[in-house]
Design an enzyme around this catalytic site. Structure first.
Site, PDB file in Angstrom:
ATOM      1  N   ASP A 149      -1.882  17.855 -59.242  1.00 34.76           N
ATOM      2  CA  ASP A 149      -1.869  19.308 -59.405  1.00 34.76           C
ATOM      3  C   ASP A 149      -1.645  19.994 -58.064  1.00 34.76           C
ATOM      4  O   ASP A 149      -2.400  19.790 -57.104  1.00 34.76           O
ATOM      5  CB  ASP A 149      -3.202  19.773 -59.997  1.00 34.76           C
ATOM      6  CG  ASP A 149      -3.440  19.198 -61.377  1.00 34.76           C
ATOM      7  OD1 ASP A 149      -2.654  19.497 -62.289  1.00 34.76           O
ATOM      8  OD2 ASP A 149      -4.405  18.419 -61.540  1.00 34.76           O
TER       9      ASP A 149
ATOM     10  N   ASP B 252      -1.242  13.506 -54.585  1.00 35.77           N
ATOM     11  CA  ASP B 252      -2.068  14.277 -55.501  1.00 35.77           C
ATOM     12  C   ASP B 252      -1.142  14.785 -56.608  1.00 35.77           C
ATOM     13  O   ASP B 252       0.081  14.802 -56.449  1.00 35.77           O
ATOM     14  CB  ASP B 252      -2.714  15.441 -54.759  1.00 35.77           C
ATOM     15  CG  ASP B 252      -3.627  16.262 -55.646  1.00 35.77           C
ATOM     16  OD1 ASP B 252      -4.366  15.673 -56.453  1.00 35.77           O
ATOM     17  OD2 ASP B 252      -3.599  17.502 -55.540  1.00 35.77           O
TER      18      ASP B 252
END
Length: 220
Positions: free
Chosen positions: A7, A5
């Site tokens: 953020d 991922d």
């Protein structure tokens, strides 16, 4: 393959993102706290967040809402965005393919990775939920990334900071490790990631690289 991922895993951006949205929403008369925004929307797509908040507001967002948010993120991001400590060092130790699969819009993903110097580690293999029908917790973006990289889902390891992201990885049939090393989470959030299906939760990249199987990361 390792799927990251963006953020809250690679880029310490969630606090900035939340601040910008809270400020813009208050201008519209929607008083939502930073904690509530994080609780409700961590890991989901912008379009899903917008739909929910428009329902709260009882009216569509102004046409310039997205433009104002993106402009503020670009303005502040140049000085406030940073890689999560240890991210670059960990990426240098990954062997075999790796990619990013995120709920963020494609242009914003690329901006954040460029701004923090992490983009070269992915050779353009950066995938946004913009290209799939359903965002996390649906598995679509992770399955899309695996297909694009020509790797079977069972051979993928996902690194995620959100409950929605962990659920998406589990639904995709992938192993997943929960990560709480960015500034928006406390280590206690790891318990929620474990409950969502992560097989482990770690609070920093040093712990992560020691935990990841050798088929993914070169250990010293």
């Amino acid at each position: 393959m390792v799927i990251f991922d963006c953020d809250g895993v690679l880029v310490d951006s969630e606090v900035l993102l939340t601040n910008v949205h809270v400020t813009q929403l208050r201008k519209l008369g929607l008083n939502i706290t930073h904690a509530e925004l994080t609780e409700r929307f961590l890991g989901v797509t912008d379009r899903a967040m917008h739909a929910a908040l428009e329902a709260d507001l009882g009216a569509p967002f102004p046409d310039d809402y997205d433009r104002e948010v993106k402009a503020e993120l670009r303005r502040r991001g140049a000085r406030e965005l940073h890689a999560v400590p240890g991210a670059a060092a960990a990426l240098r130790r990954v062997h075999g393919p790796c990619c990013v699969a995120s709920s963020s819009a494609q242009a914003e993903l690329e901006f954040k990775l460029d701004a923090t110097g992490l983009a070269p580690y992915f050779s353009g293999n950066v995938f946004s939920a913009d290209v799939v029908a359903a965002g996390k917790p649906a598995p679509d973006i992770f399955l899309y990334a695996a297909c694009a990289m020509r790797v079977a889902p069972a051979e993928c390891l996902v690194i995620e900071d959100s409950v929605n992201g962990v659920k998406a990885a589990v639904a995709a049939g992938m192993d997943v490790i929960g990560f709480t090393g960015a500034s928006h989470l406390t280590p206690a959030y790891g318990d929620r990631l474990l409950a969502a299906g992560a097989h482990a939760a770690v609070g920093d990249f040093g712990s992560l690289t020691r935990l990841v199987p050798e088929r993914f990361v070169q250990l010293d």
